[in-house]
Scaffold this motif. Structure first.
Motif, short mmCIF file in Angstrom:
data_model
loop_
_atom_site.label_atom_id
_atom_site.label_comp_id
_atom_site.label_asym_id
_atom_site.label_seq_id
_atom_site.Cartn_x
_atom_site.Cartn_y
_atom_site.Cartn_z
N LEU A 74 45.79 -46.24 0.75
CA LEU A 74 46.86 -47.23 0.70
C LEU A 74 46.96 -48.09 1.94
CD1 LEU A 74 49.66 -44.90 -0.74
CD2 LEU A 74 48.19 -46.50 -2.01
N GLY A 75 46.19 -47.75 2.97
CA GLY A 75 46.32 -48.45 4.25
C GLY A 75 47.30 -47.77 5.19
N SER A 76 48.03 -46.79 4.68
CA SER A 76 48.94 -45.99 5.49
C SER A 76 48.19 -44.75 6.01
CB SER A 76 50.16 -45.57 4.66
OG SER A 76 49.74 -44.94 3.47
N PRO A 77 48.78 -44.01 6.97
CA PRO A 77 48.08 -42.85 7.51
C PRO A 77 47.70 -41.84 6.43
CG PRO A 77 49.93 -43.42 8.92
CD PRO A 77 50.05 -44.29 7.70
N VAL A 78 46.49 -41.34 6.51
CA VAL A 78 46.01 -40.27 5.63
C VAL A 78 46.28 -38.95 6.34
CG1 VAL A 78 44.02 -39.25 4.50
CG2 VAL A 78 44.24 -41.75 4.60
N SER A 79 47.11 -38.11 5.74
CA SER A 79 47.43 -36.82 6.35
C SER A 79 46.98 -35.69 5.44
CB SER A 79 48.92 -36.71 6.66
OG SER A 79 49.69 -36.80 5.48
N MET A 80 46.54 -34.60 6.06
CA MET A 80 45.98 -33.47 5.33
C MET A 80 46.43 -32.16 5.97
SD MET A 80 42.09 -35.01 5.23
CE MET A 80 42.28 -35.79 6.84
N VAL A 81 46.43 -31.11 5.17
CA VAL A 81 46.69 -29.75 5.66
C VAL A 81 45.54 -28.86 5.23
CG1 VAL A 81 48.22 -27.76 5.60
CG2 VAL A 81 49.19 -30.05 5.56
N ILE A 82 45.06 -28.05 6.16
CA ILE A 82 44.06 -27.02 5.86
C ILE A 82 44.73 -25.68 6.13
CG2 ILE A 82 41.78 -26.10 6.40
CD1 ILE A 82 41.16 -28.91 7.60
N TRP A 83 45.05 -24.96 5.08
CA TRP A 83 45.78 -23.70 5.24
C TRP A 83 44.85 -22.61 5.76
CZ3 TRP A 83 50.61 -24.77 5.24
CH2 TRP A 83 51.14 -25.73 4.38
N ASN A 84 45.37 -21.76 6.65
CA ASN A 84 44.63 -20.62 7.18
C ASN A 84 44.89 -19.39 6.30
OD1 ASN A 84 43.58 -22.02 9.39
ND2 ASN A 84 45.31 -21.47 10.70
N ARG A 85 43.88 -18.91 5.63
CA ARG A 85 44.05 -17.73 4.78
C ARG A 85 44.33 -16.49 5.62
NH1 ARG A 85 39.24 -17.27 0.54
NH2 ARG A 85 40.59 -15.56 -0.14
N ASP A 86 43.82 -16.47 6.86
CA ASP A 86 44.02 -15.31 7.73
C ASP A 86 45.44 -15.21 8.25
OD1 ASP A 86 43.01 -13.00 8.84
OD2 ASP A 86 42.30 -13.96 10.68
N TRP A 87 46.25 -16.22 7.99
CA TRP A 87 47.65 -16.24 8.46
C TRP A 87 48.42 -14.99 8.02
CZ3 TRP A 87 51.80 -17.74 11.03
CH2 TRP A 87 53.06 -17.69 10.43
N LYS A 88 48.10 -14.48 6.83
CA LYS A 88 48.85 -13.33 6.31
C LYS A 88 48.72 -12.11 7.21
CE LYS A 88 45.17 -11.78 3.14
NZ LYS A 88 44.19 -12.85 3.48
N ASN A 89 47.64 -12.07 7.99
CA ASN A 89 47.45 -10.94 8.91
C ASN A 89 48.06 -11.18 10.29
OD1 ASN A 89 45.82 -9.51 6.98
ND2 ASN A 89 44.14 -10.90 7.48
N TRP A 90 48.65 -12.37 10.49
CA TRP A 90 49.15 -12.74 11.81
C TRP A 90 50.60 -13.22 11.76
CZ3 TRP A 90 46.32 -12.75 16.48
CH2 TRP A 90 44.98 -12.34 16.35
N THR A 91 51.32 -12.91 10.71
CA THR A 91 52.69 -13.46 10.57
C THR A 91 53.63 -12.95 11.66
OG1 THR A 91 53.16 -11.69 8.97
CG2 THR A 91 52.50 -13.84 8.09
N THR A 92 53.40 -11.76 12.16
CA THR A 92 54.24 -11.23 13.24
C THR A 92 53.82 -11.81 14.58
OG1 THR A 92 54.65 -9.16 12.06
CG2 THR A 92 55.03 -9.16 14.44
N ALA A 93 52.53 -11.75 14.88
CA ALA A 93 52.04 -12.21 16.18
C ALA A 93 52.22 -13.71 16.37
CB ALA A 93 50.57 -11.84 16.34
N MET A 94 52.18 -14.49 15.28
CA MET A 94 52.26 -15.95 15.38
C MET A 94 53.56 -16.50 14.80
SD MET A 94 49.61 -16.85 17.04
CE MET A 94 49.75 -18.62 16.82
N ALA A 95 54.58 -15.65 14.69
CA ALA A 95 55.86 -16.10 14.16
C ALA A 95 56.48 -17.17 15.05
CB ALA A 95 56.82 -14.92 14.05
#
Length: 428
Positions: A74-95
């Motif tokens: 569209l000419g506007s900023p193209v934004s993307m997210v790449i989800w980390n699957r390993d996040w489920k093992n780090w929810t406490t350490a990276m809260a």
């Protein structure tokens, strides 16, 4: 008049919820299919012999958030997210929230033994942290997944303009690959099936053996790669100011990739030991080289750049990657950040060798810089306008001729008016 530019930003931590990538300056009307144009490059980044277990966990995909409608930009900023699957093992350490007082400190996975060669120690000193986890999560090469996503958008734009970007590995440890004089037309197509992304299949066997030996010893190995861009017109970049020289911009971009400690344009370090007669590329007329202004070069030792400006020859950028700093067995001496005692450096899950992946990341960085240089020179709010501007420039290169240059030179010195010479038809 302000110049058009392509820029990008990334956000996110290695074991956080995900990575965010934003590309700004993409012209409107560019076809973009994340599954076909972005995800394959993310997969290429995850490959290569010598990668660690993290690559078996993640399956990177780009989720488009903005900048696209009905398959075109569209000419506007193209934004993307790449989800980390390993996040489920780090929810406490990276809260994001403060931990509860009764939580076991080990659950936060602190790092107090900085690794030599990593950003751990310099980062905790710069940002006044005690736990190096606060540093290494962003300093991790996991961030390059977001860069590759941004670079894939830039690569798509370049492809629409007839420009291709590829890479291949030229060295792993002490094993050097033999590079043919003429590279395959589809460079990535020729090397992506190789576990080392190299053109030399004999050297590939030795490279694999070198990586296996390093893994057995708990060590790591680095190497070198080459990025090649074809189809660029002459005239990108500039010599008028230091920060507009394209070779400088490319060097910064590639050097910013994790663990890259050396960058050269073409065979620069070899050229440094040769006489000028064996370095500089002889010029000849070649009408088939339309994007080079009708001129050809006997060789391409300059790597496609002279005076900070593209020549129209293939652009060749080379990078040298140091061995990864996380060692599994041969752990180097370090200092405990809690009490100053002498210890050995910590171990984080890591790779033995990531040179093939680094080459893919360097492709992305080169694509982003080159796309920016194209927009800087040709502008255009839409893909159609950008194409027309580029085509007009190429047509002008073909039509300018030698007589026009002579007339222009006479006007510059005033000789033309004294002799009564008239500019040729079509001269501005």
């Amino acid at each position: 008049m302000s110049l058009k530019h392509l820029s990008f930003h990334t956000a996110g931590e290695s074991h956080g919820r995900g990575l965010v990538a934003v590309v700004e300056g993409v012209p409107a009307g560019m076809p973009l299919d994340p599954a076909a144009d972005i995800d394959p490059d993310l997969l290429r980044r995850q490959g290569g012999y010598g990668r660690g277990r993290r690559m078996q966990i993640e399956s990177d995909r780009a989720e488009l958030v903005s900048g696209l409608r009905l398959g075109v930009t569209l000419g506007s900023p193209v934004s993307m997210v790449i989800w980390n699957r390993d996040w489920k093992n780090w929810t406490t350490a990276m809260a994001h929230e403060r931990p509860e007082p009764e939580i076991n400190p080990k659950a936060l996975r602190p790092v107090y033994l900085p690794r030599p060669g990593h950003a751990d120690l310099a980062g905790v000193l710069k940002y006044d942290r005690r736990d190096a986890r606060d540093v290494l999560e962003r300093a991790s090469a996991r961030e390059t997944a977001a860069r590759v996503a941004c670079g894939a958008v830039a690569r798509t734009l370049l492809r629409e303009l007839g420009v291709t970007v590829g890479s291949h590995v030229t060295r792993i440890g002490g094993v050097e690959a033999r590079v043919p004089d003429a590279l395959p037309a589809d460079l990535n197509g020729a090397v992506d099936a190789s576990p080392l992304r190299t053109l030399d299949h004999e050297a590939e066997t030795e490279m694999i053996a070198a990586i296996d030996a390093a893994r057995e010893e708990g060590d790591t190995v680095g190497g070198c790669f080459e990025v090649v861009v074809r189809g660029l017109p002459v005239g990108l970049g500039s010599y008028v100011s230091w920060d507009r020289k394209l070779d400088g911009r490319l060097a910064q971009a590639v050097m910013s990739v994790h663990a890259i400690k050396g960058v050269e344009i073409g065979p620069a370090f070899i050229n440094a030991g040769r006489p000028g007669s064996r370095v500089h590329d002889a010029i000849h007329l070649d009408e088939s080289k339309r994007r080079a202004g009708g001129f050809g070069r006997a060789r391409n030792r300059a790597g496609g750049l002279e005076g900070g400006i593209t020549t129209g020859a293939p652009l060749v950028v080379r990078g040298a990657m140091k061995p990864i700093s996380t060692l599994l067995k041969k752990r180097l001496p370090s200092v405990d950040l809690r009490d100053g005692s002498s210890r050995v450096a910590t171990v984080e899950r890591s790779d033995v060798c990531a040179v093939p992946a680094a080459a893919v990341v360097a492709e992305a960085m080169v694509a982003l810089v080159v796309a920016d240089a194209i927009l800087e020179k040709f502008g255009g709010d839409s893909l159609g306008e950008l194409r027309r501007n580029l085509d007009s420039y190429v047509e002008h290169l073909a039509a300018r001729g030698f007589g026009e240059r002579e007339a222009g030179a006479e006007r510059d010195t005033g000789a033309g008016s004294e002799a009564g010479a008239q500019p040729e038809a079509g001269t501005s």
